[in-house]
Scaffold this motif. Structure first.
Motif: not given
Length: 423
Positions: A311-337
């Protein structure tokens, strides 16, 4: 000096398009150092002209899996406005793997030609184009979001047979609904069915190559079937593909992706989108080492294994698998991962996504080494001309499409002054 000149055509295109010389988004002038956003990146034999990439965004507008003129306009617009890569929305490898009846698909040969038309147009305008493969697992057979939005709150999202759904053919690693009474009750996939799915991914790769796509992005995130196998929240199987064992939960996803890599041409890159966390409450694992949810530690292990199988690139997102997810949405919130995985695997290309809206923000992520590529979704829906906007904000003049150069704010062009859009 001869005054003879013709309006050149893009060579080998499906029909006539004016040739851009130089290509769209070429940096013509910079007042500062050249931004990394506008530097090319090469993966295998494919060179992407810049690092502003369009994330896959569901359009719910296909006809029996066949893309339409909506898709031609939608994806074509990103190409004519200067994006470096366009990723077509989640495209089902089997009809029952669709989220809705209106999802795109590549499960049969008749779906190749409509895709080829879109691919040809995008490539004729100096942009690379790929397709995201998906099986939606336990989230399948649901209604399009704007249809669901017209119903009473709390109404089931399930599309019935009368609504062109297939609620009795929804499959997952385990018999765990994404949301009881709202989403379908899935069947636990048998080994026979899992083999069928793996072969469908391979067949879709053949069709994608025939359509001319430059790359494939496999969706292993956002609650897709592959993500469901990865997470202990959705995978409680007792066979070799499940349970508490991380090795077992990785086994089927790696099997599918490795088969696609073997079927996909060696010179074309393969990407995988992951969700780096389930965003469930609590830690990724407890003090005894028991895995409680999918998180960045397992994502890093998975990414390392992906790198090893090609695999040449991993595209890093988050969430979508747990209905009760609590996502702290804000600018670049997924970038730390993305940054954490990039730090652990510096030789693996990483794409960052998630509330990235400003050019300086995107440029800083690249300069700081948190990612190699910036993928964008909603902001590009709001402003397909974002690459032109970013260039202006970062002190760069880039080539606009010939047809858009007339947007130049300044003197009216004459025979000796050629307008260039400074955006």
């Amino acid at each position: 000096m001869s005054s003879f000149a013709i309006n050149k055509a893009v060579p080998h295109a499906r029909e006539y398009y004016p040739l851009n010389e130089p290509g769209i988004s070429t940096v013509l002038k910079t007042t500062l150092r050249k931004p990394k956003l506008f530097e090319p990146i090469r993966l295998r034999d494919v060179t992407f002209k810049n690092r502003i990439w369009v994330s896959p965004m569901m359009q719910w507008s296909a006809d029996d899996g066949h893309v339409t003129d909506w898709h031609l306009v939608h994806y074509g617009s990103f190409a004519t406005h200067g994006a470096g890569a366009v990723t077509v929305e989640g495209t089902a490898v089997l009809p029952e793997g669709r989220l809705t009846n209106e999802d795109a698909g590549l499960w049969k040969d008749s779906q190749i030609a409509p895709f080829k038309r879109v691919v040809s147009f995008v490539q004729a305008h100096d942009t690379k184009i790929g397709v995201q493969f998906v099986h939606c697992g336990r989230k399948a057979s649901t209604r399009a979001p704007w249809v669901q939005g017209k119903l009473e709150p709390g109404t089931s999202a399930v599309a019935t047979r009368e609504e062109n759904g297939w609620p009795d053919q929804v499959y997952a690693p385990s018999e765990i609904s994404y949301h009881e009474r709202v989403y379908p009750d899935p069947q636990a996939a048998t080994e026979e069915y899992l083999n069928k799915v793996a072969n469908a991914f391979v067949d879709a790769a053949r069709r994608a190559d025939e359509a001319g796509f430059d790359f494939i992005n496999i969706n292993a995130g956002h609650g897709s079937l592959i993500h469901e196998f990865l997470s202990p929240l959705s995978n409680i199987r007792s066979d070799i593909y499940g349970g508490q064992s991380l090795e077992n939960r990785l086994r089927y996803p790696l099997h599918v992706i490795e088969k696609v890599r073997a079927a996909w041409p060696e010179h074309k890159p393969l990407f995988v989108r992951i969700s780096a966390t389930d965003w469930a409450e609590g830690p990724e694992k407890d003090e005894t080492g028991k895995w409680l949810q999918w998180g960045v530690e397992q994502s890093t292990i998975f990414s390392e294994r992906l790198q090893k199988i090609g695999v040449d690139l991993v595209d890093v997102s988050t969430g979508g698998n747990w209905q009760q997810q609590k996502i702290p949405v804000g600018p670049g919130y997924q970038v730390p991962f993305a940054a954490e995985i990039k730090k652990a695997l510096p030789n693996l290309a990483i794409s960052a996504v998630g509330a990235i809206t400003e050019p300086e923000q995107a440029e800083n992520y690249l300069q700081e080494g948190k990612a190699d590529v910036i993928s964008m979704a909603r902001e590009l829906l709001r402003n397909p001309s974002w690459p032109l906007y970013a260039a202006r904000q970062l002190g760069v003049t880039i080539k606009a499409a010939n047809q858009y150069e007339g947007a130049w704010i300044g003197p009216i062009p004459t025979s000796t002054t050629r307008p260039i859009l400074r955006d």
